[in-house]
Design a protein around this motif. Structure first.
Motif, PDB file in Angstrom:
ATOM      1  N   TYR A  45     -62.982 -44.081  46.535  1.00  0.00           N
ATOM      2  CA  TYR A  45     -63.045 -42.775  47.193  1.00  0.00           C
ATOM      3  C   TYR A  45     -63.479 -42.916  48.646  1.00  0.00           C
ATOM      4  O   TYR A  45     -62.901 -42.283  49.540  1.00  0.00           O
ATOM      5  N   LEU A  46     -64.474 -43.755  48.907  1.00  0.00           N
ATOM      6  CA  LEU A  46     -64.895 -43.985  50.290  1.00  0.00           C
ATOM      7  C   LEU A  46     -63.750 -44.593  51.093  1.00  0.00           C
ATOM      8  O   LEU A  46     -63.477 -44.146  52.213  1.00  0.00           O
ATOM      9  N   LYS A  47     -63.092 -45.593  50.530  1.00  0.00           N
ATOM     10  CA  LYS A  47     -62.008 -46.258  51.246  1.00  0.00           C
ATOM     11  C   LYS A  47     -60.934 -45.252  51.658  1.00  0.00           C
ATOM     12  O   LYS A  47     -60.350 -45.359  52.736  1.00  0.00           O
ATOM     13  N   ASP A  48     -60.693 -44.250  50.813  1.00  0.00           N
ATOM     14  CA  ASP A  48     -59.709 -43.217  51.132  1.00  0.00           C
ATOM     15  C   ASP A  48     -60.155 -42.309  52.281  1.00  0.00           C
ATOM     16  O   ASP A  48     -59.326 -41.621  52.875  1.00  0.00           O
ATOM     17  N   GLN A  49     -61.449 -42.301  52.594  1.00  0.00           N
ATOM     18  CA  GLN A  49     -61.977 -41.434  53.642  1.00  0.00           C
ATOM     19  C   GLN A  49     -62.088 -42.129  55.001  1.00  0.00           C
ATOM     20  O   GLN A  49     -62.190 -41.472  56.030  1.00  0.00           O
ATOM     21  N   VAL A  50     -62.131 -43.449  54.994  1.00  0.00           N
ATOM     22  CA  VAL A  50     -62.386 -44.220  56.213  1.00  0.00           C
ATOM     23  C   VAL A  50     -61.069 -44.545  56.910  1.00  0.00           C
ATOM     24  O   VAL A  50     -60.097 -44.928  56.261  1.00  0.00           O
ATOM     25  N   LYS A  51     -61.065 -44.412  58.217  1.00  0.00           N
ATOM     26  CA  LYS A  51     -59.848 -44.652  59.005  1.00  0.00           C
ATOM     27  C   LYS A  51     -59.846 -46.028  59.681  1.00  0.00           C
ATOM     28  O   LYS A  51     -58.794 -46.512  60.075  1.00  0.00           O
ATOM     29  N   ASP A  52     -60.988 -46.663  59.823  1.00  0.00           N
ATOM     30  CA  ASP A  52     -61.119 -47.958  60.494  1.00  0.00           C
ATOM     31  C   ASP A  52     -60.520 -49.050  59.599  1.00  0.00           C
ATOM     32  O   ASP A  52     -61.024 -49.335  58.518  1.00  0.00           O
ATOM     33  N   GLU A  53     -59.431 -49.675  60.073  1.00  0.00           N
ATOM     34  CA  GLU A  53     -58.707 -50.655  59.257  1.00  0.00           C
ATOM     35  C   GLU A  53     -59.538 -51.886  58.930  1.00  0.00           C
ATOM     36  O   GLU A  53     -59.390 -52.467  57.846  1.00  0.00           O
ATOM     37  N   ASP A  54     -60.395 -52.327  59.842  1.00  0.00           N
ATOM     38  CA  ASP A  54     -61.241 -53.489  59.556  1.00  0.00           C
ATOM     39  C   ASP A  54     -62.205 -53.179  58.411  1.00  0.00           C
ATOM     40  O   ASP A  54     -62.422 -54.010  57.531  1.00  0.00           O
ATOM     41  N   ILE A  55     -62.750 -51.978  58.429  1.00  0.00           N
ATOM     42  CA  ILE A  55     -63.661 -51.576  57.361  1.00  0.00           C
ATOM     43  C   ILE A  55     -62.909 -51.419  56.053  1.00  0.00           C
ATOM     44  O   ILE A  55     -63.354 -51.907  55.012  1.00  0.00           O
ATOM     45  N   MET A  84     -64.991 -67.121  34.439  1.00  0.00           N
ATOM     46  CA  MET A  84     -64.726 -67.680  35.756  1.00  0.00           C
ATOM     47  C   MET A  84     -66.014 -67.567  36.569  1.00  0.00           C
ATOM     48  O   MET A  84     -66.908 -66.778  36.225  1.00  0.00           O
ATOM     49  N   ALA A  85     -66.123 -68.337  37.618  1.00  0.00           N
ATOM     50  CA  ALA A  85     -67.289 -68.261  38.502  1.00  0.00           C
ATOM     51  C   ALA A  85     -67.056 -67.160  39.527  1.00  0.00           C
ATOM     52  O   ALA A  85     -65.916 -66.902  39.931  1.00  0.00           O
ATOM     53  N   PHE A  86     -68.125 -66.515  39.937  1.00  0.00           N
ATOM     54  CA  PHE A  86     -68.016 -65.473  40.956  1.00  0.00           C
ATOM     55  C   PHE A  86     -67.917 -66.136  42.323  1.00  0.00           C
ATOM     56  O   PHE A  86     -68.731 -66.988  42.682  1.00  0.00           O
ATOM     57  N   ASP A  87     -66.919 -65.740  43.097  1.00  0.00           N
ATOM     58  CA  ASP A  87     -66.707 -66.282  44.441  1.00  0.00           C
ATOM     59  C   ASP A  87     -67.609 -65.538  45.420  1.00  0.00           C
ATOM     60  O   ASP A  87     -67.435 -64.339  45.642  1.00  0.00           O
ATOM     61  N   ASN A  88     -68.557 -66.258  46.011  1.00  0.00           N
ATOM     62  CA  ASN A  88     -69.518 -65.604  46.892  1.00  0.00           C
ATOM     63  C   ASN A  88     -69.024 -65.467  48.336  1.00  0.00           C
ATOM     64  O   ASN A  88     -69.794 -65.082  49.212  1.00  0.00           O
ATOM     65  N   ALA A  89     -67.748 -65.739  48.591  1.00  0.00           N
ATOM     66  CA  ALA A  89     -67.225 -65.619  49.959  1.00  0.00           C
ATOM     67  C   ALA A  89     -67.395 -64.202  50.496  1.00  0.00           C
ATOM     68  O   ALA A  89     -67.715 -64.008  51.673  1.00  0.00           O
ATOM     69  N   VAL A  90     -67.206 -63.198  49.657  1.00  0.00           N
ATOM     70  CA  VAL A  90     -67.339 -61.816  50.128  1.00  0.00           C
ATOM     71  C   VAL A  90     -68.800 -61.499  50.472  1.00  0.00           C
ATOM     72  O   VAL A  90     -69.067 -60.697  51.368  1.00  0.00           O
ATOM     73  N   THR A  91     -69.747 -62.156  49.814  1.00  0.00           N
ATOM     74  CA  THR A  91     -71.163 -61.954  50.147  1.00  0.00           C
ATOM     75  C   THR A  91     -71.410 -62.388  51.588  1.00  0.00           C
ATOM     76  O   THR A  91     -72.086 -61.695  52.349  1.00  0.00           O
ATOM     77  N   LYS A  92     -70.849 -63.502  51.960  1.00  0.00           N
ATOM     78  CA  LYS A  92     -70.980 -63.987  53.336  1.00  0.00           C
ATOM     79  C   LYS A  92     -70.299 -63.023  54.316  1.00  0.00           C
ATOM     80  O   LYS A  92     -70.813 -62.771  55.404  1.00  0.00           O
ATOM     81  N   GLN A  93     -69.149 -62.462  53.913  1.00  0.00           N
ATOM     82  CA  GLN A  93     -68.465 -61.480  54.760  1.00  0.00           C
ATOM     83  C   GLN A  93     -69.331 -60.234  54.947  1.00  0.00           C
ATOM     84  O   GLN A  93     -69.342 -59.644  56.031  1.00  0.00           O
ATOM     85  N   LEU A  94     -70.041 -59.835  53.899  1.00  0.00           N
ATOM     86  CA  LEU A  94     -70.932 -58.676  54.007  1.00  0.00           C
ATOM     87  C   LEU A  94     -72.029 -58.938  55.033  1.00  0.00           C
ATOM     88  O   LEU A  94     -72.356 -58.063  55.839  1.00  0.00           O
ATOM     89  N   GLU A  95     -72.580 -60.141  55.000  1.00  0.00           N
ATOM     90  CA  GLU A  95     -73.643 -60.478  55.946  1.00  0.00           C
ATOM     91  C   GLU A  95     -73.138 -60.433  57.380  1.00  0.00           C
ATOM     92  O   GLU A  95     -73.800 -59.902  58.270  1.00  0.00           O
ATOM     93  N   VAL A  96     -71.939 -60.964  57.601  1.00  0.00           N
ATOM     94  CA  VAL A  96     -71.335 -60.921  58.939  1.00  0.00           C
ATOM     95  C   VAL A  96     -71.108 -59.473  59.365  1.00  0.00           C
ATOM     96  O   VAL A  96     -71.413 -59.086  60.504  1.00  0.00           O
ATOM     97  N   ALA A  97     -70.580 -58.656  58.453  1.00  0.00           N
ATOM     98  CA  ALA A  97     -70.313 -57.244  58.767  1.00  0.00           C
ATOM     99  C   ALA A  97     -71.609 -56.488  59.059  1.00  0.00           C
ATOM    100  O   ALA A  97     -71.659 -55.689  60.003  1.00  0.00           O
ATOM    101  N   ILE A  98     -72.639 -56.734  58.264  1.00  0.00           N
ATOM    102  CA  ILE A  98     -73.935 -56.073  58.491  1.00  0.00           C
ATOM    103  C   ILE A  98     -74.454 -56.429  59.879  1.00  0.00           C
ATOM    104  O   ILE A  98     -74.849 -55.546  60.650  1.00  0.00           O
ATOM    105  N   ASP A  99     -74.467 -57.720  60.208  1.00  0.00           N
ATOM    106  CA  ASP A  99     -74.973 -58.160  61.515  1.00  0.00           C
ATOM    107  C   ASP A  99     -74.162 -57.550  62.648  1.00  0.00           C
ATOM    108  O   ASP A  99     -74.721 -57.104  63.662  1.00  0.00           O
TER     109      ASP A  99
END
Length: 184
Positions: A45-55, A84-99
């Motif tokens: 639902y949030l994704k449908d509201q946001v216009k910023d393509e990077d977000i 399967m193992a959880f891929d933590n790559a998105v966790t690192k992306q979150l940290e970059v986005a937060i910063d």
């Protein structure tokens, strides 16, 4: 001919895990992956509201990671070969986005309340549902070994939604709602 969506196998209060085991629908495992599923729905639902393509691209990646986490949590623990193992790559992306977002935000001097704009409020709903999902995963982890990367991801994700609420609020020219505290 398509198959029916309903199977009636859960009519007596149980459901099947990946791997075949049947558990009660109020099992802590179901609370964990059900809350992750709820979180993913709000995120759509949030994704449908946001216009910023990077977000929106990162939100899409988060949705996929949440689905992966739910799949891992929904797997029969007696069938470790299926997990399967959880891929933590998105966790690192979150940290970059937060910063990155925090660089564009004023320093936080007060507690803020949800509000100011519907999108900001939705980010806070996502933050709190993420925290609940994290608590449910921790509860499950107290009963059996789980992939710690899922808990780390959820912890970082709640931080992301808080910073995203402020960032989108700034983009939308929404005034932050400051907590006034109690006056005695």
């Amino acid at each position: 001919m398509s198959s029916k969506i309903y199977t009636k196998t859960g009519d007596k209060g149980t459901t099947g895990l990946f791997g075949g085991a049947r558990v009660s629908k109020d099992d802590v495992r179901l609370e964990a992956y059900g809350t992750v599923d709820e979180l993913n729905s709000f995120l759509g639902y949030l994704k449908d509201q946001v216009k910023d393509e990077d977000i929106t691209e990162l939100l899409y990646q988060i949705q996929n990671s949440l689905f992966n986490a739910g799949s891992i949590l929904a797997t029969d623990p007696s069938k470790p070969e299926m997990k399967m193992a959880f891929d933590n790559a998105v966790t690192k992306q979150l940290e970059v986005a937060i910063d990155s977002m925090q660089k564009d935000l004023p320093a936080l001097m007060n507690f803020v309340l949800p509000g100011g704009h519907p999108v900001v409020s939705l980010c806070h709903i996502l933050r709190t549902v993420t925290r609940r999902a994290e608590r449910r995963v921790v509860s499950l982890s107290e009963l059996e070994d789980n992939d710690i990367e899922i808990s780390i991801f959820l912890n970082r994700l709640s931080d992301y939604f808080f910073v995203l609420s402020r960032y989108l609020g700034k983009q939308l020219n929404a005034k932050e709602v400051i907590w006034q505290g109690s006056s005695k």
